[in-house]
Scaffold this motif. Structure first.
Motif, PDB file in Angstrom:
ATOM      1  N   ILE A   2       0.289  -3.315  -6.184  1.00 34.20           N
ATOM      2  CA  ILE A   2       0.584  -2.069  -5.478  1.00 34.20           C
ATOM      3  C   ILE A   2      -0.671  -1.217  -5.487  1.00 34.20           C
ATOM      4  O   ILE A   2      -1.151  -0.818  -6.536  1.00 34.20           O
ATOM      5  N   GLN A   3      -1.199  -0.944  -4.290  1.00 33.47           N
ATOM      6  CA  GLN A   3      -2.365  -0.069  -4.201  1.00 33.47           C
ATOM      7  C   GLN A   3      -1.901   1.317  -3.816  1.00 33.47           C
ATOM      8  O   GLN A   3      -1.020   1.468  -2.981  1.00 33.47           O
ATOM      9  N   LEU A  31       2.234  -4.561 -10.853  1.00 34.85           N
ATOM     10  CA  LEU A  31       1.609  -3.252 -10.706  1.00 34.85           C
ATOM     11  C   LEU A  31       0.258  -3.365 -10.035  1.00 34.85           C
ATOM     12  O   LEU A  31      -0.175  -2.472  -9.325  1.00 34.85           O
ATOM     13  N   GLN A  32      -0.416  -4.489 -10.240  1.00 33.88           N
ATOM     14  CA  GLN A  32      -1.723  -4.635  -9.612  1.00 33.88           C
ATOM     15  C   GLN A  32      -1.621  -4.889  -8.137  1.00 33.88           C
ATOM     16  O   GLN A  32      -2.555  -4.649  -7.391  1.00 33.88           O
ATOM     17  N   LEU A  64       0.867  -1.182   0.000  1.00 32.57           N
ATOM     18  CA  LEU A  64       0.000   0.000   0.000  1.00 32.57           C
ATOM     19  C   LEU A  64       0.899   1.226   0.000  1.00 32.57           C
ATOM     20  O   LEU A  64       1.725   1.390   0.889  1.00 32.57           O
TER      21      LEU A  64
END
Lengths: 329, 367
Positions: free
Chosen positions: A167-168, A164-165, A133
């Motif tokens: 990582i929020q 990339l998905q 996050l």
């Protein structure tokens, strides 16, 4: 200092609470610290009932000491060390970021704090396949730079997209929104029954002083209270949910000596367990614009003052090439 | 959910009273009504009602968030952000070298700060950007509008008219070479009058007016939703000559920076600030550094420093999250901000460098 409410524990009824309140016993602390015989006499309540209530309240609200050996066993099984993506930075941090701790990166503008944060996020998401996050409060998060970092690692386009998905990104620009995000994270992670994504292992806050600096100073203690509130939330997240928390901080100039010191003052300096200062010094033969030096200024495991050299290039935060590092720290 | 009372946006005195009475988490507050609360901690009934409303609203937004509905703080994955970024345009500066080092031009949703000594071209670039943001989409622009907040009084309308005329001529040249329908159609709406009417100009005389203007900006932007650029020309001036309390200045500046980045993010626009330079006297030498102190350096996302090298103006990209440091030369011409070696097709061969504040009378120059 919790208030006594009906139903807080079995045996604590509403009438009891009214009678206690009439005798100025309103909170749990008041009740457990008062002499129960006297209370029983004054409020005409049963002494046994009061003792039972006190025992339950103590069990609920007090902290119990843990044996050192048990603590060690627990830490061995729950703590993890996450590599940051740069070997020399890992060496500085005693092989990487420790979960359960707050690590702080501080430095003047354009010294590479955001770049190191992006590198850490990419290393955790791509290399270790963990959820990250990223809380951005300065607008410095650029997804195309993150893609550039991903492309220099091994793996095809699908893996990069997956990384990339994981990582929020949350964009918050004031302290209440940041508190919202942190508390929501704690809530969602502790209620994790069925969740579609993996538990968040790394929390990056870039930067924390951007939201706190407008509140500090002057005659108000408000800013200090909010800063400590945020610090407590971050430490709870790190410790209870075994996350690695990385925070970036600004620097200010000391008026007397002209040296740079981390912002947010002395109270904040006790919050992170490890502090790293990034500086840009002109390299001897290498490119002055990408050469950085990282110094360890606070650590519970390594001696402070050790330095490593970093090079921030298009492939991320790399260690200095051997030719230029002949001088050493 | 056990949310601590200290984390709600309540007044400090109220918070102190709540904690003094023993309330620690939001759950305890939600259980009692406003009358009991006002009696317990000694506040008026209206205040108690307001407090409970704030707490309930925050807790409910938390509850809906956990069931998957997006509320105040939106989280998105890096992949979604990447797609958004790639679809977003840039504001070009008409100097291709500068656009290259910026990664395509001035970026939206970020604060770009331009620092430089007096007369080096900061206001010129701002005026150029105010015109460039309005270029129609078929020519590669954003077709947006601009807000110009002026604190120094350096906005000269004649100069903007010159820059706008040159920009329109440039687009007309492109349309003639390409001969397409939509080019001609958009050229009808892209004229000098329309450009000037879409630059919203505000004049602020001191820092209070500037802070108030930025505070009221979200309301203005919600009425004018096509604004894609906010320029504050001279953020240093009101804070340097009037404010003696330095810690207050730092606090106000940090708060202002956070408000600006929040506006930039919420309305997807670019914010451009100009800053002055000051001398820092070190051990043995003195150097020119951007004004407003060390902590202001963290406020801008992207920092450009303009400086002189003999007679040549140079732009250095000093801080950027995605581009590396580099320096390029640029020119200021009667047509605006341009490259040093312009492409041969569009410009006249003899480019004279003119300082717009002191225009010498040349022979044959039209006034």
């Amino acid at each position: 200092m919790a208030i006594l409410r009906a139903g807080l524990c079995p045996g604590l009824t509403a009438e009891m609470i009214q009678v206690l309140k009439a005798n100025s016993i309103t909170t749990v602390v008041d009740l457990v610290s008062s002499d129960l015989e006297e209370v029983a006499r004054k409020c005409s309540l049963s002494y046994k009932a009061l003792v039972a209530v006190r025992r339950v309240l103590l069990a609920q609200f007090s902290a119990f000491p843990v044996n050192g050996a048990d603590l060690y066993e627990e830490l061995k099984s729950s703590m993890a060390i996450l590599p940051t993506g740069s070997e020399s930075l890992d060496k500085l941090l005693d092989s990487g970021l420790y979960t359960g701790e707050v690590t702080e990166l501080t430095g003047a503008p354009a010294t590479g704090k955001t770049q190191v944060c992006l590198s850490i996020a990419m290393s955790a998401a791509h290399g270790l396949r963990q959820s990250v996050l990223y809380v951005d409060s300065t607008g410095g998060f650029t997804a195309s730079r993150l893609l550039q970092l991903a492309q220099t690692r091994m793996g095809g386009e699908e893996e990069q997209a997956e990384a990339l998905q994981r990582i929020q990104v949350a964009r918050v620009f004031d302290v209440y929104a940041m508190l919202d995000v942190v508390q929501e994270l704690r809530c969602s992670m502790s209620q994790q029954v069925l969740s579609s994504s993996a538990p968040v292992k790394v929390l990056v806050v870039d930067s924390i002083s951007a939201v706190i600096c407008p509140l500090l100073g002057g005659w108000q203690a408000e800013g200090l209270a909010l800063m400590m509130q945020l610090a407590r939330e971050l430490k709870m997240l790190a410790r209870e949910l075994s996350m690695a928390v990385v925070v970036t901080n600004h620097v200010t100039r000391e008026s007397s000596s002209g040296h740079l010191k981390p912002a947010l003052g002395r109270s904040w300096s006790f919050v992170p367990s490890t502090r790293v200062l990034l500086e840009s010094r002109a390299g001897p033969g290498g490119n002055a614009s990408t050469h950085r030096v990282a110094t360890l200024t606070k650590s519970s495991r390594q001696p402070t003052g050790i330095e490593v050299e970093l090079d921030i290039g298009s492939c991320g935060v790399l260690e200095e090439s051997p030719a230029a590092s002949a001088e050493g720290p | 959910m056990q949310r601590d009372v200290g984390s709600f946006p309540l007044a400090p005195g109220l918070r102190a009273k709540l904690i003094g009475a023993g309330f620690q988490t939001a759950e305890e507050l939600l259980e009692i009504g406003p009358c009991e609360l006002s009696k317990e901690i000694g506040i008026s009934k209206e205040e108690a009602l307001e407090t409970l409303q704030i707490v309930r609203r925050e807790c409910h937004s938390n509850a809906t968030r956990t069931t998957g509905e997006p509320e105040t703080v939106k989280k998105c994955t890096a992949l979604e952000l990447l797609e958004q970024e790639q679809a977003r345009g840039f504001i070009i500066t008409f100097c291709s070298a500068l656009d290259d080092i910026l990664g395509g031009g001035v970026q939206l949703t970020k604060i770009t700060e331009i620092c430089g000594a007096p007369g080096v071209g900061k206001t010129q670039l701002c005026m150029q950007l105010a015109v460039d943001v309005q270029i129609p989409e078929c020519f590669g622009g954003l077709a947006g509008e601009a807000v110009f907040i002026d604190t120094e009084g350096s906005f000269i309308v004649d100069r903007v008219a010159d820059i706008a005329t040159a920009c329109v001529q440039h687009c007309q040249l492109i349309a003639e070479t390409h001969q397409e329908e939509d080019f001609q159609k958009s050229l009808e709406t892209f004229s000098l009058e329309s450009i000037l009417s879409h630059i919203y100009y505000f004049r602020c005389h001191d820092y209070t007016e500037l802070l108030a203007q930025v505070y009221l900006l979200p309301d203005f932007l919600s009425e004018h939703s096509k604004v894609q650029l906010v320029i504050v020309d001279g953020i240093a001036f009101p804070f340097r000559h009037d404010l003696e309390d330095l810690s207050l200045r730092t606090r106000l500046l940090n708060g202002l920076a956070q408000q600006l980045i929040s506006i930039a993010n919420a309305h997807k626009l670019a914010v451009v600030l100009t800053n002055q330079m000051t001398t820092r006297i070190g051990q043995s030498q003195s150097m020119l550094v951007p004004a407003l102190g060390e902590s202001w350096g963290h406020a801008a996302t992207i920092r450009l420093i303009f400086h002189w090298d003999n007679k040549q103006r140079l732009a250095t990209l000093y801080k950027s999250p995605s581009q590396k440091e580099s320096t390029v030369p640029f020119h200021i011409t009667p047509n605006g901000f341009r490259d040093v070696h312009p492409p041969p097709s569009s410009q006249t061969p003899a480019e004279i460098e003119i300082n717009p504040r002191k225009r010498p009378r040349l022979e044959g120059e039209n006034q």
